[in-house]
Design a protein around this motif. Sequence first.
Motif, PDB file in Angstrom:
ATOM      1  N   ILE A  48      26.271 -45.307 -40.360  1.00 22.88           N
ATOM      2  CA  ILE A  48      26.079 -44.701 -41.682  1.00 22.88           C
ATOM      3  C   ILE A  48      25.837 -43.207 -41.536  1.00 22.88           C
ATOM      4  O   ILE A  48      26.400 -42.396 -42.282  1.00 22.88           O
ATOM      5  N   GLU A  49      25.017 -42.821 -40.571  1.00 19.81           N
ATOM      6  CA  GLU A  49      24.739 -41.404 -40.358  1.00 19.81           C
ATOM      7  C   GLU A  49      25.995 -40.649 -39.937  1.00 19.81           C
ATOM      8  O   GLU A  49      26.223 -39.521 -40.376  1.00 19.81           O
ATOM      9  N   THR A  50      26.832 -41.283 -39.133  1.00 20.69           N
ATOM     10  CA  THR A  50      28.085 -40.660 -38.717  1.00 20.69           C
ATOM     11  C   THR A  50      29.024 -40.470 -39.903  1.00 20.69           C
ATOM     12  O   THR A  50      29.719 -39.457 -40.001  1.00 20.69           O
ATOM     13  N   LEU A 110      35.761 -37.005 -39.199  1.00 21.45           N
ATOM     14  CA  LEU A 110      35.250 -38.313 -38.776  1.00 21.45           C
ATOM     15  C   LEU A 110      36.248 -39.013 -37.865  1.00 21.45           C
ATOM     16  O   LEU A 110      35.873 -39.554 -36.823  1.00 21.45           O
ATOM     17  N   ILE A 111      37.512 -38.982 -38.225  1.00 24.20           N
ATOM     18  CA  ILE A 111      38.540 -39.632 -37.404  1.00 24.20           C
ATOM     19  C   ILE A 111      38.641 -38.954 -36.043  1.00 24.20           C
ATOM     20  O   ILE A 111      38.713 -39.629 -35.011  1.00 24.20           O
ATOM     21  N   ASN A 112      38.627 -37.621 -36.032  1.00 22.80           N
ATOM     22  CA  ASN A 112      38.696 -36.900 -34.755  1.00 22.80           C
ATOM     23  C   ASN A 112      37.461 -37.175 -33.906  1.00 22.80           C
ATOM     24  O   ASN A 112      37.571 -37.350 -32.694  1.00 22.80           O
ATOM     25  N   HIS A 113      36.309 -37.227 -34.538  1.00 24.73           N
ATOM     26  CA  HIS A 113      35.072 -37.518 -33.800  1.00 24.73           C
ATOM     27  C   HIS A 113      35.104 -38.931 -33.233  1.00 24.73           C
ATOM     28  O   HIS A 113      34.741 -39.169 -32.088  1.00 24.73           O
ATOM     29  N   THR A 114      35.586 -39.875 -34.028  1.00 20.62           N
ATOM     30  CA  THR A 114      35.667 -41.273 -33.585  1.00 20.62           C
ATOM     31  C   THR A 114      36.683 -41.419 -32.458  1.00 20.62           C
ATOM     32  O   THR A 114      36.448 -42.135 -31.489  1.00 20.62           O
ATOM     33  N   ALA A 115      37.815 -40.717 -32.597  1.00 25.24           N
ATOM     34  CA  ALA A 115      38.862 -40.822 -31.573  1.00 25.24           C
ATOM     35  C   ALA A 115      38.385 -40.240 -30.250  1.00 25.24           C
ATOM     36  O   ALA A 115      38.609 -40.838 -29.186  1.00 25.24           O
ATOM     37  N   THR A 116      37.713 -39.083 -30.258  1.00 23.69           N
ATOM     38  CA  THR A 116      37.254 -38.503 -29.001  1.00 23.69           C
ATOM     39  C   THR A 116      36.080 -39.274 -28.414  1.00 23.69           C
ATOM     40  O   THR A 116      35.925 -39.360 -27.216  1.00 23.69           O
ATOM     41  N   GLY A 138      37.357 -42.138 -26.505  1.00 27.22           N
ATOM     42  CA  GLY A 138      38.168 -41.777 -25.347  1.00 27.22           C
ATOM     43  C   GLY A 138      39.638 -41.571 -25.661  1.00 27.22           C
ATOM     44  O   GLY A 138      40.425 -41.266 -24.768  1.00 27.22           O
ATOM     45  N   VAL A 139      40.038 -41.687 -26.902  1.00 26.10           N
ATOM     46  CA  VAL A 139      41.423 -41.464 -27.286  1.00 26.10           C
ATOM     47  C   VAL A 139      41.644 -39.964 -27.405  1.00 26.10           C
ATOM     48  O   VAL A 139      40.872 -39.263 -28.032  1.00 26.10           O
ATOM     49  N   GLY A 140      42.676 -39.467 -26.793  1.00 21.77           N
ATOM     50  CA  GLY A 140      43.005 -38.051 -26.886  1.00 21.77           C
ATOM     51  C   GLY A 140      42.187 -37.180 -25.975  1.00 21.77           C
ATOM     52  O   GLY A 140      42.238 -35.971 -26.053  1.00 21.77           O
ATOM     53  N   ALA A 141      41.410 -37.752 -25.087  1.00 21.18           N
ATOM     54  CA  ALA A 141      40.580 -36.948 -24.191  1.00 21.18           C
ATOM     55  C   ALA A 141      41.291 -36.688 -22.887  1.00 21.18           C
ATOM     56  O   ALA A 141      42.217 -37.291 -22.496  1.00 21.18           O
TER      57      ALA A 141
END
Length: 87
Positions: free
Chosen positions: A28-30, A75-81, A84-87
Amino acid sequence: MNPIVTVQEVVTAFADYMEPTDAELDAIETEMPVILADIDLLDAHIATLDRTPSELDQRRIRRARRRALAARVDLINHTATASGVGA
């Protein structure tokens, strides 16, 4: 006449499990920036429900829509990184 039977014991038997977990609170905080941006967008739309939107209203709605979309992208970029996706 049929008596109404209370189910208080059944309802409160699981009260300890009804609290959100730490993981749920973190999620929720995220997502809070997205939630707040959506609230701003809804406020902009609600303000124009009873009248024709002026140019200022239209700019407010566009600005709120851009903020909501930007919050979702963040949020999507934060979740993806974080996953480990896109790192």
